[in-house]
Design a protein around this motif. Structure first.
Motif, short mmCIF file in Angstrom:
data_model
loop_
_atom_site.label_atom_id
_atom_site.label_comp_id
_atom_site.label_asym_id
_atom_site.label_seq_id
_atom_site.Cartn_x
_atom_site.Cartn_y
_atom_site.Cartn_z
N ALA A 76 -22.48 -47.38 51.12
CA ALA A 76 -23.29 -47.44 50.12
C ALA A 76 -23.06 -46.47 49.15
N HIS A 77 -22.18 -45.72 49.35
CA HIS A 77 -21.42 -44.87 48.26
C HIS A 77 -20.16 -44.45 47.97
N GLN A 78 -19.70 -44.82 49.74
CA GLN A 78 -18.24 -44.33 49.30
C GLN A 78 -17.10 -45.24 50.29
N GLY A 79 -18.17 -46.40 50.54
CA GLY A 79 -17.16 -46.90 51.90
C GLY A 79 -16.70 -47.97 51.22
N SER A 80 -18.23 -49.26 50.60
CA SER A 80 -17.69 -49.73 50.05
C SER A 80 -16.11 -50.02 48.40
N ILE A 81 -16.20 -48.20 48.12
CA ILE A 81 -14.93 -47.92 47.17
C ILE A 81 -13.81 -47.98 48.09
N ILE A 82 -13.61 -47.77 48.14
CA ILE A 82 -12.50 -47.75 49.63
C ILE A 82 -12.51 -49.09 50.22
N VAL A 83 -13.12 -49.59 51.06
CA VAL A 83 -13.03 -51.12 51.17
C VAL A 83 -12.39 -51.71 49.63
N PHE A 84 -13.11 -52.05 48.46
CA PHE A 84 -12.50 -52.62 47.45
C PHE A 84 -10.74 -52.09 47.08
N VAL A 85 -10.95 -50.85 47.34
CA VAL A 85 -8.84 -50.72 47.27
C VAL A 85 -8.14 -50.79 48.52
N LEU A 86 -9.01 -51.16 49.94
CA LEU A 86 -7.66 -51.89 49.70
C LEU A 86 -8.11 -53.96 50.07
N LEU A 87 -8.39 -53.56 49.69
CA LEU A 87 -8.84 -54.92 48.84
C LEU A 87 -7.71 -55.51 48.37
N ILE A 88 -7.74 -54.81 47.11
CA ILE A 88 -6.90 -54.61 46.21
C ILE A 88 -5.34 -54.37 46.78
N LEU A 89 -5.12 -53.84 47.88
CA LEU A 89 -3.66 -53.74 48.07
C LEU A 89 -3.15 -54.88 48.59
N ALA A 90 -4.32 -55.23 49.74
CA ALA A 90 -4.33 -56.13 50.20
C ALA A 90 -4.12 -57.22 49.55
N TYR A 91 -4.39 -57.83 48.28
CA TYR A 91 -4.04 -58.83 46.84
C TYR A 91 -2.64 -58.64 46.71
N CYS A 92 -2.57 -57.65 45.81
CA CYS A 92 -1.34 -56.75 45.95
C CYS A 92 -0.13 -57.65 46.51
N LEU A 93 -0.03 -57.45 48.05
CA LEU A 93 1.12 -57.30 49.45
C LEU A 93 0.81 -58.93 49.02
N PHE A 94 -0.47 -59.78 49.49
CA PHE A 94 -0.22 -61.27 49.76
C PHE A 94 0.22 -61.85 48.27
N MET A 95 0.48 -61.60 47.11
CA MET A 95 0.40 -62.01 46.18
C MET A 95 1.85 -61.51 45.78
N ASN A 96 3.13 -60.64 46.28
CA ASN A 96 3.94 -60.70 46.03
C ASN A 96 4.80 -61.35 46.79
N ARG A 97 4.15 -61.82 47.80
CA ARG A 97 5.26 -62.63 49.15
C ARG A 97 4.63 -63.90 48.78
N LEU A 98 3.37 -63.77 47.77
CA LEU A 98 2.88 -65.59 47.29
C LEU A 98 4.22 -65.37 46.43
N ASP A 99 4.59 -65.03 45.06
CA ASP A 99 5.25 -64.95 44.47
C ASP A 99 7.14 -65.49 44.37
N ASP A 100 7.32 -64.45 45.86
CA ASP A 100 8.21 -64.60 46.39
C ASP A 100 8.48 -65.96 46.77
N ARG A 101 7.46 -66.11 47.58
CA ARG A 101 8.35 -67.63 48.49
C ARG A 101 7.51 -68.53 47.08
N HIS A 102 7.22 -69.04 45.87
CA HIS A 102 6.88 -69.86 44.82
C HIS A 102 8.34 -69.45 44.21
N ARG A 103 8.68 -68.49 43.65
CA ARG A 103 10.46 -67.97 43.61
C ARG A 103 11.07 -69.11 44.12
N ARG A 104 11.45 -68.98 45.29
CA ARG A 104 12.25 -69.37 45.84
C ARG A 104 12.00 -71.22 46.06
#
Length: 113
Positions: A76-104
């Motif tokens: 309730a106090h810490q874990g959801s924030i850490i999960v949120f930051v990890l989800l941001i990281l996952a989104y960045c990595l996914f979007m980098n791959r998706l952008d590269d595929r779309h550009r190609r």
């Protein structure tokens, strides 16, 4: 993107067909983006609302080693924030791959005609 006005048998598709294929590629790009965001928001809701509030009593039966804090309290106090930051990281990595595929894909379409 340069559009050729040559309509003689050069083998290139007319501009309308290329525009349609490009629009379809953009739709696929955004559909993948929105689908992934929905999955990430589901995980965030599960971690923030589920683990921090709905399942907190069940998780409080477990303690974090070395701290003594109940697991539900920690989520309730810490874990959801850490999960949120990890989800941001996952989104960045996914979007980098998706952008590269779309550009190609767009570069390949541009080279076709």
């Amino acid at each position: 993107m340069a559009v050729s006005t040559d309509t003689g048998g050069s083998g290139t598709a007319p501009p309308d067909a290329r525009g349609h294929r490009t629009a379809e590629a953009l739709r696929r790009y955004w559909r993948a983006n929105v689908r992934f965001m929905a999955v990430l928001l589901g995980f965030w809701a599960l971690a923030g609302l589920g683990a921090g509030i709905l399942f907190a009593d069940t998780l409080n039966a477990y303690r974090i080693a070395g701290t003594g804090f109940p697991l539900g309290f920690w989520f309730a106090h810490q874990g959801s924030i850490i999960v949120f930051v990890l989800l941001i990281l996952a989104y960045c990595l996914f979007m980098n791959r998706l952008d590269d595929r779309h550009r190609r894909e767009l570069e390949a379409r541009e080279q076709e005609g």
